[in-house]
Design a protein around this motif. Structure first.
Motif, PDB file in Angstrom:
ATOM      1  N   ALA A   1     -19.669 -21.649 -26.378  1.00 48.29           N
ATOM      2  CA  ALA A   1     -18.839 -22.719 -25.837  1.00 48.29           C
ATOM      3  C   ALA A   1     -18.702 -23.870 -26.827  1.00 48.29           C
ATOM      4  N   ARG A   2     -19.666 -23.961 -27.748  1.00 48.76           N
ATOM      5  CA  ARG A   2     -19.616 -24.992 -28.791  1.00 48.76           C
ATOM      6  C   ARG A   2     -18.962 -24.471 -30.063  1.00 48.76           C
ATOM      7  N   GLY A   3     -18.351 -23.284 -29.974  1.00 50.25           N
ATOM      8  CA  GLY A   3     -17.600 -22.745 -31.104  1.00 50.25           C
ATOM      9  C   GLY A   3     -18.412 -21.936 -32.091  1.00 50.25           C
ATOM     10  N   LYS A   4     -19.638 -21.558 -31.716  1.00 54.77           N
ATOM     11  CA  LYS A   4     -20.481 -20.773 -32.619  1.00 54.77           C
ATOM     12  C   LYS A   4     -20.272 -19.279 -32.374  1.00 54.77           C
ATOM     13  N   ASP A   5     -19.982 -18.547 -33.446  1.00 53.11           N
ATOM     14  CA  ASP A   5     -19.833 -17.095 -33.348  1.00 53.11           C
ATOM     15  C   ASP A   5     -21.217 -16.490 -33.494  1.00 53.11           C
ATOM     16  N   VAL A   6     -21.860 -16.251 -32.357  1.00 55.28           N
ATOM     17  CA  VAL A   6     -23.274 -15.892 -32.376  1.00 55.28           C
ATOM     18  C   VAL A   6     -23.575 -14.838 -31.328  1.00 55.28           C
ATOM     19  N   SER A   7     -24.580 -14.020 -31.636  1.00 48.41           N
ATOM     20  CA  SER A   7     -25.118 -13.056 -30.686  1.00 48.41           C
ATOM     21  C   SER A   7     -26.614 -13.349 -30.552  1.00 48.41           C
TER      22      SER A   7
ATOM     23  N   GLU B   1     -33.058  -5.511 -38.128  1.00 49.39           N
ATOM     24  CA  GLU B   1     -32.990  -5.858 -39.549  1.00 49.39           C
ATOM     25  C   GLU B   1     -31.826  -6.780 -39.868  1.00 49.39           C
ATOM     26  N   ASP B   2     -30.754  -6.704 -39.074  1.00 51.16           N
ATOM     27  CA  ASP B   2     -29.584  -7.529 -39.374  1.00 51.16           C
ATOM     28  C   ASP B   2     -29.640  -8.899 -38.713  1.00 51.16           C
ATOM     29  N   ALA B   3     -30.736  -9.203 -38.043  1.00 51.15           N
ATOM     30  CA  ALA B   3     -30.885 -10.525 -37.438  1.00 51.15           C
ATOM     31  C   ALA B   3     -31.111 -11.568 -38.528  1.00 51.15           C
ATOM     32  N   LYS B   4     -30.437 -12.687 -38.436  1.00 52.38           N
ATOM     33  CA  LYS B   4     -30.529 -13.736 -39.453  1.00 52.38           C
ATOM     34  C   LYS B   4     -31.276 -14.966 -38.971  1.00 52.38           C
ATOM     35  N   GLY B   5     -31.553 -15.045 -37.665  1.00 57.78           N
ATOM     36  CA  GLY B   5     -32.260 -16.195 -37.130  1.00 57.78           C
ATOM     37  C   GLY B   5     -33.286 -15.769 -36.101  1.00 57.78           C
ATOM     38  N   LEU B   6     -34.350 -16.570 -35.964  1.00 59.19           N
ATOM     39  CA  LEU B   6     -35.430 -16.250 -35.029  1.00 59.19           C
ATOM     40  C   LEU B   6     -35.856 -17.506 -34.287  1.00 59.19           C
ATOM     41  N   ILE B   7     -35.883 -17.425 -32.959  1.00 60.28           N
ATOM     42  CA  ILE B   7     -36.532 -18.448 -32.145  1.00 60.28           C
ATOM     43  C   ILE B   7     -37.859 -17.860 -31.702  1.00 60.28           C
ATOM     44  N   LEU B   8     -38.942 -18.472 -32.119  1.00 62.49           N
ATOM     45  CA  LEU B   8     -40.288 -17.961 -31.841  1.00 62.49           C
ATOM     46  C   LEU B   8     -40.869 -18.711 -30.654  1.00 62.49           C
ATOM     47  N   GLU B   9     -40.962 -18.025 -29.527  1.00 62.10           N
ATOM     48  CA  GLU B   9     -41.479 -18.618 -28.284  1.00 62.10           C
ATOM     49  C   GLU B   9     -42.618 -17.753 -27.770  1.00 62.10           C
TER      50      GLU B   9
ATOM     51  N   ALA C   1     -29.339 -15.167 -22.856  1.00 62.17           N
ATOM     52  CA  ALA C   1     -27.941 -14.980 -22.446  1.00 62.17           C
ATOM     53  C   ALA C   1     -27.254 -16.327 -22.230  1.00 62.17           C
ATOM     54  N   ARG C   2     -27.957 -17.258 -21.593  1.00 61.89           N
ATOM     55  CA  ARG C   2     -27.363 -18.563 -21.339  1.00 61.89           C
ATOM     56  C   ARG C   2     -27.242 -19.385 -22.620  1.00 61.89           C
ATOM     57  N   LEU C   3     -28.190 -19.203 -23.532  1.00 64.49           N
ATOM     58  CA  LEU C   3     -28.103 -19.902 -24.815  1.00 64.49           C
ATOM     59  C   LEU C   3     -26.902 -19.395 -25.605  1.00 64.49           C
ATOM     60  N   GLU C   4     -26.694 -18.080 -25.608  1.00 63.95           N
ATOM     61  CA  GLU C   4     -25.534 -17.533 -26.300  1.00 63.95           C
ATOM     62  C   GLU C   4     -24.246 -18.100 -25.721  1.00 63.95           C
ATOM     63  N   ALA C   5     -24.170 -18.167 -24.404  1.00 67.00           N
ATOM     64  CA  ALA C   5     -22.964 -18.701 -23.767  1.00 67.00           C
ATOM     65  C   ALA C   5     -22.745 -20.164 -24.159  1.00 67.00           C
ATOM     66  N   ALA C   6     -23.818 -20.934 -24.205  1.00 70.32           N
ATOM     67  CA  ALA C   6     -23.700 -22.348 -24.557  1.00 70.32           C
ATOM     68  C   ALA C   6     -23.280 -22.519 -26.008  1.00 70.32           C
ATOM     69  N   LEU C   7     -23.834 -21.708 -26.883  1.00 70.19           N
ATOM     70  CA  LEU C   7     -23.473 -21.793 -28.301  1.00 70.19           C
ATOM     71  C   LEU C   7     -22.022 -21.379 -28.523  1.00 70.19           C
TER      72      LEU C   7
ATOM     73  N   ILE D   1     -29.094 -13.896 -33.627  1.00 67.08           N
ATOM     74  CA  ILE D   1     -30.316 -14.664 -33.437  1.00 67.08           C
ATOM     75  C   ILE D   1     -31.191 -13.922 -32.434  1.00 67.08           C
ATOM     76  N   VAL D   2     -32.472 -13.804 -32.728  1.00 69.00           N
ATOM     77  CA  VAL D   2     -33.402 -13.125 -31.828  1.00 69.00           C
ATOM     78  C   VAL D   2     -34.367 -14.145 -31.225  1.00 69.00           C
ATOM     79  N   VAL D   3     -34.548 -14.062 -29.916  1.00 66.38           N
ATOM     80  CA  VAL D   3     -35.554 -14.890 -29.247  1.00 66.38           C
ATOM     81  C   VAL D   3     -36.759 -13.994 -28.988  1.00 66.38           C
ATOM     82  N   LEU D   4     -37.803 -14.183 -29.777  1.00 67.30           N
ATOM     83  CA  LEU D   4     -39.025 -13.385 -29.644  1.00 67.30           C
ATOM     84  C   LEU D   4     -39.991 -14.167 -28.769  1.00 67.30           C
ATOM     85  N   GLY D   5     -40.218 -13.670 -27.557  1.00 72.63           N
ATOM     86  CA  GLY D   5     -41.040 -14.447 -26.646  1.00 72.63           C
ATOM     87  C   GLY D   5     -41.628 -13.639 -25.513  1.00 72.63           C
ATOM     88  N   ASP D   6     -41.943 -14.342 -24.442  1.00 74.98           N
ATOM     89  CA  ASP D   6     -42.622 -13.755 -23.289  1.00 74.98           C
ATOM     90  C   ASP D   6     -41.727 -13.840 -22.054  1.00 74.98           C
TER      91      ASP D   6
END
Length: 212
Positions: free
Chosen positions: A58-64, A88-96, A50-56, A29-34
């Protein structure tokens, strides 16, 4: 020479194992922001991605979660660097993006066009998207806010993607959760942002994993 069927299956399993491991790797997942996500003024590892990845995790999500935040960036700036900032291999985007546009009083139509172009690029790649909305600072004036604030809801509706209405929810208006500049979240503020957006982020990971 004919090989026993069991032997062939074992060999194929060995050969395909690396490919299966790759396919089952973390969802990127990519966080595109400022600067709000870049980690402005924070120690390494305390930034929002970094903190979002840690939280995810901790909830059992295999995510980068990739930090693609650039201090001072506008929506147009994010658009101009999309290809080099979003792997190119990113599958999710958080647009901020957008708060710097509002602080500089950039024409909201220009901001919206840039955000739409980013969403078009994400759609072309088949990425799952979560829009992190913004509201214009009240110092920008009522007329500007009336034009700026509805952008994110309109984009979410037009593109059929989820919206987190206000990225700074829970932190805006609370000096104790900000750095001395009164703008950027401090470590405690980042934790509030992560906690509040986490349900939407979990949904994003699920959609991105399904697309993967």
């Amino acid at each position: 020479m004919r090989f026993p069927r069991l032997f062939v299956l074992v060999v194929l399993g060995v050969l395909l194992a690396p490919l299966n491991a790759l396919a089952d790797g973390p969802v990127k997942i990519v966080v595109l922001g400022d600067s709000l996500v870049a980690g402005y003024g924070l120690a390494a590892g305390r930034d929002f991605p970094a903190r979002l990845e840690a939280a995810l995790r901790a909830r059992g999500k295999d995510v980068s979660v990739v930090n693609a935040g650039v201090t001072g960036d506008t929506a147009s700036g994010g658009l101009s660097r999309f290809e080099r900032s979003v792997p190119e291999d990113a599958k999710g985007l958080i647009l901020e993006l957008g708060i710097n546009d509002a602080m500089r009083r950039i024409d909201p139509q220009k901001t919206e066009r840039a955000l739409r172009a980013i969403l078009d690029k994400a759609r072309e790649r088949g990425m799952a998207v979560l829009i992190a909305g913004m509201v214009a600072p009240r110092s920008a004036g009522t007329d500007y806010a009336v034009r700026f604030d509805p952008i994110y809801g309109r984009l979410a509706e037009d593109y059929g993607v989820p919206l987190y209405p206000f990225f700074l929810d829970g932190v805006a208006g609370k000096p104790e959760l900000k750095l001395a500049d009164g703008i950027h979240p401090n470590p405690e503020g980042v934790e509030v942002l992560v906690t509040r957006i986490l349900p939407k982020a979990e949904e994003l990971v699920e959609r991105a994993a399904a697309a993967k």
